[in-house]
Structure formats: C-alpha cells, structure tokens
Design a protein around this motif. Sequence first.
Motif, PDB file in Angstrom:
ATOM      1  N   PHE A  48       0.915  -1.190   0.063  1.00  0.00           N
ATOM      2  CA  PHE A  48       0.110  -0.199  -0.132  1.00  0.00           C
ATOM      3  C   PHE A  48       0.900   1.322  -0.029  1.00  0.00           C
ATOM      4  CE2 PHE A  48      -2.624  -3.272   2.157  1.00  0.00           C
ATOM      5  CZ  PHE A  48      -3.663  -3.426   1.322  1.00  0.00           C
ATOM      6  N   SER A  49       2.107   1.055   0.320  1.00  0.00           N
ATOM      7  CA  SER A  49       2.913   2.560   0.345  1.00  0.00           C
ATOM      8  C   SER A  49       3.574   2.922  -0.953  1.00  0.00           C
ATOM      9  CB  SER A  49       4.184   2.276   1.121  1.00  0.00           C
ATOM     10  OG  SER A  49       5.181   1.474   0.557  1.00  0.00           O
ATOM     11  N   PRO A  50       3.907   4.112  -1.530  1.00  0.00           N
ATOM     12  CA  PRO A  50       4.398   4.551  -2.524  1.00  0.00           C
ATOM     13  C   PRO A  50       5.746   3.977  -2.751  1.00  0.00           C
ATOM     14  CG  PRO A  50       4.060   6.317  -0.936  1.00  0.00           C
ATOM     15  CD  PRO A  50       3.569   5.181  -0.385  1.00  0.00           C
ATOM     16  N   TRP A  51       6.620   3.353  -1.497  1.00  0.00           N
ATOM     17  CA  TRP A  51       7.860   2.896  -1.707  1.00  0.00           C
ATOM     18  C   TRP A  51       7.894   1.316  -1.861  1.00  0.00           C
ATOM     19  CZ3 TRP A  51       6.187   5.344   2.998  1.00  0.00           C
ATOM     20  CH2 TRP A  51       6.356   6.696   2.979  1.00  0.00           C
ATOM     21  N   SER A  52       6.766   0.902  -2.429  1.00  0.00           N
ATOM     22  CA  SER A  52       6.632  -0.915  -2.472  1.00  0.00           C
ATOM     23  C   SER A  52       7.760  -1.426  -3.234  1.00  0.00           C
ATOM     24  CB  SER A  52       5.376  -1.168  -2.739  1.00  0.00           C
ATOM     25  OG  SER A  52       5.246  -0.533  -4.265  1.00  0.00           O
ATOM     26  N   ALA A  53       7.930  -0.705  -4.403  1.00  0.00           N
ATOM     27  CA  ALA A  53       9.133  -1.200  -5.375  1.00  0.00           C
ATOM     28  C   ALA A  53      10.543  -1.252  -4.478  1.00  0.00           C
ATOM     29  CB  ALA A  53       9.199  -0.654  -6.610  1.00  0.00           C
ATOM     30  N   PHE A  54      10.632  -0.050  -4.005  1.00  0.00           N
ATOM     31  CA  PHE A  54      12.195  -0.030  -3.178  1.00  0.00           C
ATOM     32  C   PHE A  54      12.174  -1.008  -1.891  1.00  0.00           C
ATOM     33  CE2 PHE A  54      14.155   1.829   0.483  1.00  0.00           C
ATOM     34  CZ  PHE A  54      15.590   1.713   0.043  1.00  0.00           C
ATOM     35  N   VAL A  55      10.890  -1.253  -1.261  1.00  0.00           N
ATOM     36  CA  VAL A  55      10.786  -2.119  -0.288  1.00  0.00           C
ATOM     37  C   VAL A  55      11.283  -3.560  -0.554  1.00  0.00           C
ATOM     38  CG1 VAL A  55       9.491  -3.112   1.761  1.00  0.00           C
ATOM     39  CG2 VAL A  55       9.661  -0.883   1.246  1.00  0.00           C
ATOM     40  N   ILE A  56      10.654  -3.738  -1.841  1.00  0.00           N
ATOM     41  CA  ILE A  56      10.899  -5.342  -2.189  1.00  0.00           C
ATOM     42  C   ILE A  56      12.311  -5.367  -2.766  1.00  0.00           C
ATOM     43  CG2 ILE A  56      10.385  -7.078  -4.281  1.00  0.00           C
ATOM     44  CD1 ILE A  56       7.428  -5.681  -3.876  1.00  0.00           C
ATOM     45  N   GLN A  57      12.751  -4.417  -3.423  1.00  0.00           N
ATOM     46  CA  GLN A  57      14.210  -4.408  -3.542  1.00  0.00           C
ATOM     47  C   GLN A  57      15.293  -4.730  -2.498  1.00  0.00           C
ATOM     48  OE1 GLN A  57      14.494  -0.835  -5.965  1.00  0.00           O
ATOM     49  NE2 GLN A  57      14.140  -1.708  -7.956  1.00  0.00           N
ATOM     50  N   LEU A  58      14.978  -3.709  -1.599  1.00  0.00           N
ATOM     51  CA  LEU A  58      15.870  -3.725  -0.340  1.00  0.00           C
ATOM     52  C   LEU A  58      15.692  -5.062   0.392  1.00  0.00           C
ATOM     53  CD1 LEU A  58      17.321  -2.253   1.546  1.00  0.00           C
ATOM     54  CD2 LEU A  58      15.397  -1.620   2.784  1.00  0.00           C
ATOM     55  N   THR A  59      14.535  -5.779   0.325  1.00  0.00           N
ATOM     56  CA  THR A  59      14.368  -7.066   0.954  1.00  0.00           C
ATOM     57  C   THR A  59      15.110  -8.113   0.135  1.00  0.00           C
ATOM     58  OG1 THR A  59      12.054  -6.472   1.798  1.00  0.00           O
ATOM     59  CG2 THR A  59      12.627  -8.914   1.573  1.00  0.00           C
ATOM     60  N   ALA A  60      15.161  -8.032  -1.129  1.00  0.00           N
ATOM     61  CA  ALA A  60      15.677  -9.067  -1.875  1.00  0.00           C
ATOM     62  C   ALA A  60      17.162  -8.787  -1.657  1.00  0.00           C
ATOM     63  CB  ALA A  60      15.250  -8.701  -3.500  1.00  0.00           C
ATOM     64  N   PHE A  61      17.567  -7.539  -1.695  1.00  0.00           N
ATOM     65  CA  PHE A  61      19.057  -7.413  -1.560  1.00  0.00           C
ATOM     66  C   PHE A  61      19.414  -7.937  -0.182  1.00  0.00           C
ATOM     67  CE2 PHE A  61      22.435  -4.865   0.112  1.00  0.00           C
ATOM     68  CZ  PHE A  61      23.589  -5.203  -0.677  1.00  0.00           C
ATOM     69  N   VAL A  62      18.844  -7.735   1.218  1.00  0.00           N
ATOM     70  CA  VAL A  62      19.262  -8.231   2.224  1.00  0.00           C
ATOM     71  C   VAL A  62      19.195  -9.481   2.138  1.00  0.00           C
ATOM     72  CG1 VAL A  62      18.500  -8.240   4.643  1.00  0.00           C
ATOM     73  CG2 VAL A  62      18.549  -5.766   3.401  1.00  0.00           C
ATOM     74  N   ALA A  63      18.214 -10.180   1.730  1.00  0.00           N
ATOM     75  CA  ALA A  63      18.242 -11.738   1.724  1.00  0.00           C
ATOM     76  C   ALA A  63      19.340 -12.181   1.071  1.00  0.00           C
ATOM     77  CB  ALA A  63      16.996 -12.196   1.110  1.00  0.00           C
ATOM     78  N   VAL A  64      19.886 -11.845  -0.157  1.00  0.00           N
ATOM     79  CA  VAL A  64      20.837 -12.344  -1.083  1.00  0.00           C
ATOM     80  C   VAL A  64      21.940 -11.952  -0.436  1.00  0.00           C
ATOM     81  CG1 VAL A  64      21.851 -12.070  -3.316  1.00  0.00           C
ATOM     82  CG2 VAL A  64      19.501 -12.306  -3.204  1.00  0.00           C
ATOM     83  N   ALA A  65      22.224 -10.641   0.240  1.00  0.00           N
ATOM     84  CA  ALA A  65      23.560 -10.353   0.951  1.00  0.00           C
ATOM     85  C   ALA A  65      23.826 -11.464   2.234  1.00  0.00           C
ATOM     86  CB  ALA A  65      23.497  -8.955   1.268  1.00  0.00           C
ATOM     87  N   ALA A  66      22.565 -11.758   2.680  1.00  0.00           N
ATOM     88  CA  ALA A  66      22.897 -12.377   4.009  1.00  0.00           C
ATOM     89  C   ALA A  66      23.490 -13.928   3.646  1.00  0.00           C
ATOM     90  CB  ALA A  66      21.475 -12.657   4.718  1.00  0.00           C
ATOM     91  N   VAL A  67      22.691 -14.423   2.553  1.00  0.00           N
ATOM     92  CA  VAL A  67      22.916 -15.828   2.095  1.00  0.00           C
ATOM     93  C   VAL A  67      24.528 -15.798   1.752  1.00  0.00           C
ATOM     94  CG1 VAL A  67      22.672 -17.706   0.255  1.00  0.00           C
ATOM     95  CG2 VAL A  67      20.717 -16.723   1.680  1.00  0.00           C
ATOM     96  N   LEU A  68      24.772 -14.906   0.849  1.00  0.00           N
ATOM     97  CA  LEU A  68      26.339 -14.885   0.436  1.00  0.00           C
ATOM     98  C   LEU A  68      27.272 -14.426   1.354  1.00  0.00           C
ATOM     99  CD1 LEU A  68      25.581 -12.974  -3.154  1.00  0.00           C
ATOM    100  CD2 LEU A  68      25.823 -15.427  -2.706  1.00  0.00           C
ATOM    101  N   GLY A  69      26.765 -13.638   2.509  1.00  0.00           N
ATOM    102  CA  GLY A  69      27.645 -13.275   3.535  1.00  0.00           C
ATOM    103  C   GLY A  69      27.814 -14.646   4.327  1.00  0.00           C
TER     104      GLY A  69
END
Length: 92
Positions: free
Chosen positions: A28-49
């Motif tokens: 519902f927020s105007p930042w939904s695309a950014f939130v999804i991108q940020l979530t994907a980045f954090v998840a991938v960074a955690a696995v690769l870390g």
Amino acid sequence: MHRDKAVGIGLLVVGIVGILLYGWLVFFSPWSAFVIQLTAFVAVAAVLGILAWVGYALATTPPPKPIEEIEKEIEEELKKLEQEAKSGQSTS
C-alpha cells in the motif's frame, strides 16, 4: 509475571507489528518497489555473507591430523603407560 514470559509477549507483539508494517510497505505504500528491492538485496546479501564466512573458515582452518598419526600417538602413550606400570610393579 516471569521475565521470560514478558520477553515472549514483547517478541510476539514486535513480530505481529513487523508483519503488518511490512505488508503495508509492500502493498500500500508508494515505496513498495524500493521495499521489495531492499528485501531481496538483504536476503541475497545474508546468504552470500554466510557463504563467504564458511569459505573463510574453511580456508583459514588447519586440516585435522590424519587418523594414522593419531593412532601412532595413542600407541606411544599406551606403551609409556605400560612401561610406567611395569617399573612401578618391579619397585614394590
């Protein structure tokens, strides 16, 4: 109330509020695309870390001794103990 119970209730509330807030941010927020991108980045960074940490640990940890070398050390210790036991019996 026990401290563990209070911490448990606090974690439950934080978890539910986090789910609701994240759901609002994604749908519902105007930042939904950014939130999804940020979530994907954090998840991938955690696995690769974690992968990098495991690789570092493997690269810097010395290999274990071969079993044959450990068996030889045990045999030597047993021989020493047998000799000490024999020398202890002969002095009695």
